[in-house]
Enzyme design. Structure first.
Site, PDB file in Angstrom:
ATOM      1  N   LYS A 187      -7.216 -23.627  -5.568  1.00  0.00           N
ATOM      2  CA  LYS A 187      -6.417 -23.830  -6.771  1.00  0.00           C
ATOM      3  C   LYS A 187      -6.601 -22.667  -7.748  1.00  0.00           C
ATOM      4  CE  LYS A 187      -6.502 -28.906  -6.536  1.00  0.00           C
ATOM      5  NZ  LYS A 187      -5.046 -29.073  -6.395  1.00  0.00           N
TER       6      LYS A 187
ATOM      7  N   ARG B 100      -3.214 -35.774  20.492  1.00  0.00           N
ATOM      8  CA  ARG B 100      -3.366 -36.615  21.684  1.00  0.00           C
ATOM      9  C   ARG B 100      -2.075 -37.287  22.090  1.00  0.00           C
ATOM     10  NH1 ARG B 100      -7.911 -40.762  20.413  1.00  0.00           N
ATOM     11  NH2 ARG B 100      -6.784 -40.761  18.416  1.00  0.00           N
TER      12      ARG B 100
ATOM     13  N   ASP C 108     -16.280 -37.813   0.628  1.00  0.00           N
ATOM     14  CA  ASP C 108     -14.927 -37.310   0.429  1.00  0.00           C
ATOM     15  C   ASP C 108     -14.844 -36.322  -0.722  1.00  0.00           C
ATOM     16  OD1 ASP C 108     -12.122 -37.132   0.792  1.00  0.00           O
ATOM     17  OD2 ASP C 108     -11.788 -38.642  -0.746  1.00  0.00           O
TER      18      ASP C 108
ATOM     19  N   LYS D 127     -12.735 -30.557   5.684  1.00  0.00           N
ATOM     20  CA  LYS D 127     -13.857 -31.373   5.220  1.00  0.00           C
ATOM     21  C   LYS D 127     -13.553 -32.843   5.486  1.00  0.00           C
ATOM     22  CE  LYS D 127     -11.969 -33.205   1.303  1.00  0.00           C
ATOM     23  NZ  LYS D 127     -11.901 -34.643   0.995  1.00  0.00           N
TER      24      LYS D 127
ATOM     25  N   HIS E 157     -15.710 -31.200  -2.897  1.00  0.00           N
ATOM     26  CA  HIS E 157     -14.963 -30.716  -4.061  1.00  0.00           C
ATOM     27  C   HIS E 157     -15.834 -30.514  -5.298  1.00  0.00           C
ATOM     28  CE1 HIS E 157     -11.517 -31.340  -1.665  1.00  0.00           C
ATOM     29  NE2 HIS E 157     -11.260 -32.579  -1.991  1.00  0.00           N
TER      30      HIS E 157
ATOM     31  N   GLU F  41      -9.408 -40.191 -10.661  1.00  0.00           N
ATOM     32  CA  GLU F  41      -8.082 -40.327 -10.049  1.00  0.00           C
ATOM     33  C   GLU F  41      -7.510 -41.695 -10.387  1.00  0.00           C
ATOM     34  OE1 GLU F  41      -7.680 -38.294  -5.954  1.00  0.00           O
ATOM     35  OE2 GLU F  41      -9.684 -39.173  -5.937  1.00  0.00           O
TER      36      GLU F  41
ATOM     37  N   LYS G 243     -11.619 -43.571  -7.508  1.00  0.00           N
ATOM     38  CA  LYS G 243     -10.255 -44.056  -7.351  1.00  0.00           C
ATOM     39  C   LYS G 243      -9.946 -45.125  -8.393  1.00  0.00           C
ATOM     40  CE  LYS G 243      -9.269 -41.838  -3.463  1.00  0.00           C
ATOM     41  NZ  LYS G 243      -8.210 -40.811  -3.393  1.00  0.00           N
TER      42      LYS G 243
ATOM     43  N   HIS H  26      -9.662 -27.427  -0.305  1.00  0.00           N
ATOM     44  CA  HIS H  26      -8.451 -27.005  -1.002  1.00  0.00           C
ATOM     45  C   HIS H  26      -8.657 -26.894  -2.520  1.00  0.00           C
ATOM     46  CE1 HIS H  26      -7.873 -31.382  -1.642  1.00  0.00           C
ATOM     47  NE2 HIS H  26      -7.190 -31.008  -2.701  1.00  0.00           N
TER      48      HIS H  26
END
Length: 475
Positions: A190, A57, A243, A156, A248, A224, A334, A186
């Protein structure tokens, strides 16, 4: 059975490509997509003729400013840049402003690039845009004719829930066919994840024990250490379930739990996963823990009263003959104690106990790092005069056995697959729908979000969710 080639080959056999990246000035494009294109070019895997058109944009001050920013992004991601390869890539890059309301200038640029490259040129449209913008962009691509003959790469999460996912699928199908849609995850690109298939189905040692008759439980654990890293706006609107779990970890579940495909190709692998996801029981809020790390609400862009989850641990069940009665435990979040991608299959105890010391776990552990490792925790005789057993480990280190010369980073592999038209490692619409059906109860009746200390293993309530505790953290 069809044998999947392990030879990567060059890009010289690829048709010319007009690559359009929506969200070209965003984080994903800077960190992954443009560096991925550079690596493919440096390895000789890009087609002889191609053009890259960034779009969004908000246009940069000039094309040269945009090219300079891409040059800088690649320099940040690549250790040793080949100046000639980079110069050639940058010379092929341009920018055209577009929005859901207006794509006329972009359509003109695409057709001009095709006229230069030849009528056999393929269109690759990469939609690196948030779910809220996806429908409008897709509709614009249909109105302007840009989607004609194109391959659409969709990032996603695929919608925000079951309803919006189905709306997005209807929008996509109103413009293109399912064969033109590449829903990218993704994780599946892997090497370590693809190696799950090789480990299971190329080795009778593992294939024969990969079911409820030998396996007591399965853990899929992706903690993570990172926090938001500047992604507060995204995370506030998405959360950990959307997420990570709906995409995943559930895709990892599909690779671990599916039956052997009839053919190792797009149809075979997708059919095997769909069959597994049809047997996946909807997730139970009573057997799910949501968490939020202390300090999350202090992050810039986060609602001071936010209840968005930054951690999810849950119990899953697959009601089919292979896995009936075997619990699968999924965990991710997280600001946790370690950054890992670990799958643990815990064996049933022996049907006898002739060794009194045999209580130590017997497990297959898949470490899905860039250098994959498989460990099998077994029991062996302890050195000494007595016939007693103790834990021992069998270890397969793929980095020692295989050269990494042909290894591809996940986005590189998947971008190459799109250019080739190979959908095997991309999600089918039926997979997406089934996974949203499993997740929807957690969106309708989310468990209360519990706090946890950064650097811990999440809320206390999650630690004992698996009987016998988690392989990671020792609980």
């Amino acid at each position: 059975m069809h044998r999947m080639s392990t030879h990567v080959g060059s890009g010289q056999d690829l048709a010319p490509q007009v690559i359009v990246i929506f969200g070209a000035r965003g984080d994903l494009a800077r960190r992954k997509l443009f560096p991925g294109l550079y690596h493919l070019a440096a390895a000789g895997r890009m087609p002889r003729e191609y053009a890259v058109i960034g779009s969004g944009r908000h246009a940069p001050a000039s094309v040269e400013d945009f090219r300079s920013s891409i040059r800088g992004a690649i320099a940040e991601s690549v250790d040793r840049v080949d100046a000639s390869v980079l110069d050639d890539l940058i010379a092929r890059v341009s920018f055209r402003e577009s929005s859901a309301k207006d794509g006329a200038d972009l359509a003109t640029a695409v057709r001009a690039a095709e006229a230069k490259l030849g009528q056999d040129a393929c269109r690759l449209l990469y939609l690196a845009v948030p779910p809220t913008a996806m429908d409008g962009i897709v509709e614009m691509l249909g109105r302007e004719g840009i989607a004609d003959r194109a391959r659409l790469v969709v990032e996603k999460p695929f919608g925000r829930d079951l309803t919006s996912s189905r709306e997005l699928d209807r929008t996509l199908k109103s413009v293109v066919s399912e064969e033109q849609v590449f829903r990218i995850d993704h994780f599946i690109g892997k090497e370590a994840v693809q190696n799950i298939l090789a480990l299971r189905f190329a080795n009778r040692l593992f294939e024969t024990v990969w079911d409820r008759h030998s396996i007591e439980s399965v853990q899929i654990d992706v903690p993570e250490t990172l926090s938001l890293e500047g992604r507060a706006a995204f995370y506030e609107g998405t959360g950990c379930l959307r997420d990570m779990i709906s995409t995943h970890l559930c895709q990892l579940l599909g690779f671990v739990a599916s039956d052997r495909p009839d053919e190792l190709d797009t149809h075979g692998l997708r059919s095997a996963k769909v069959s597994t996801f049809k047997a996946l029981r909807a997730f139970d809020p009573e057997r799910t823990v949501f968490g939020q790390y202390d300090g999350y609400r202090d992050e810039e862009g986060v609602d001071p009263d936010s209840t968005v989850e930054t951690f999810v641990a849950l119990e899953a069940w697959i009601d089919n003959d292979r896995w009936q009665g075997v619990p699968f435990h999924l965990r991710t979040g997280k600001s946790l104690a370690e950054g890992r991608r670990t799958i643990t299959l815990r064996f049933l105890p022996p049907g006898h106990e002739i060794f009194s010391e045999s209580a130590c776990p017997h497990e297959i552990i898949l470490e899905l790092t860039d250098d994959p490792v498989v460990k099998v925790d077994v029991r062996g005789k302890r050195p000494g005069p007595a016939l007693t057993v103790a834990p021992a480990t069998l270890r397969l280190d793929y980095a020692e056995d295989f050269s990494a010369d042909h290894a591809l980073e996940a986005y590189e592999r998947l971008l190459l697959d799109v250019m080739r038209g190979d959908q095997m490692l991309f999600s089918h619409s039926e997979e997406v729908d089934l996974l949203w059906q499993a997740c929807q109860p957690l969106l309708d009746s989310p468990p209360a979000t519990k706090s946890y200390e950064p650097g811990s293993w999440g809320p206390d309530a999650a630690l004992d969710l698996p009987s016998g505790g988690w392989h990671l953290s020792g609980h």
